[in-house]
Design a protein around this motif. Structure first.
Motif, short mmCIF file in Angstrom:
data_model
loop_
_atom_site.label_atom_id
_atom_site.label_comp_id
_atom_site.label_asym_id
_atom_site.label_seq_id
_atom_site.Cartn_x
_atom_site.Cartn_y
_atom_site.Cartn_z
N LYS A 86 2.11 1.76 -3.50
CA LYS A 86 0.99 2.13 -4.37
C LYS A 86 0.64 3.60 -4.22
N LYS A 87 0.64 4.09 -2.97
CA LYS A 87 0.32 5.50 -2.72
C LYS A 87 1.38 6.43 -3.30
N SER A 88 2.64 5.98 -3.31
CA SER A 88 3.72 6.85 -3.77
C SER A 88 3.88 6.85 -5.30
N SER A 137 0.82 -1.22 0.00
CA SER A 137 0.00 0.00 0.00
C SER A 137 0.86 1.27 0.00
N ASP A 138 1.97 1.27 0.71
CA ASP A 138 2.85 2.46 0.73
C ASP A 138 3.42 2.75 -0.66
#
Length: 128
Positions: free
Chosen positions: A125-127, A122-123
């Motif tokens: 993907k967000k970046s 998730s980290d």
């Protein structure tokens, strides 16, 4: 000399006769995006690993090969591989299904099998 050996070879047609016309065409909107996408291969990964870990190319190559071999063996055994900050690789079963043979309308049975699935962290993907 025989008559057949005296014959000259036929002149080769220039293969690039159509190429300049295509090259002179307007570039498509997708061309710059395709140029920006690059693939990092094993040799580039080996170089990066060697620089960051302070290893020689030989040692970095051996370490990377060992990691890739371990990952392949784990996936073959059905294990899940967690890569912190990157994602998770896992093996998933696929069900038997009916498909259509390309080029014909013939329906074929596709056997059940397995595939490797990747779920991005998730980290990361967000970046992106």
């Amino acid at each position: 000399m025989t008559k057949s050996s005296k014959k000259a070879a036929p002149a080769a047609k220039p293969a690039a006769s159509k190429t300049p016309a295509k090259a002179a065409a307007k570039p498509t909107a997708k061309a710059p995006a395709a140029a920006a996408v690059t693939k990092i291969g094993k040799s580039e990964l080996t170089d990066m690993l060697g620089e960051r870990a302070g290893l020689s190319k030989k040692d970095a190559g051996a370490a990377l090969s060992a990691v890739l071999d371990i990952m392949g063996e784990a996936l073959k055994a059905g294990q899940t591989i967690g890569l912190p900050g990157v994602g998770t690789l896992s093996v998933k079963a696929t069900a038997a299904r009916t498909g259509v043979k390309p080029g014909t309308a013939e329906k074929i049975q596709i056997a059940a099998g397995k595939k490797v699935s990747f779920k991005i962290a998730s980290d990361l993907k967000k970046s992106l």
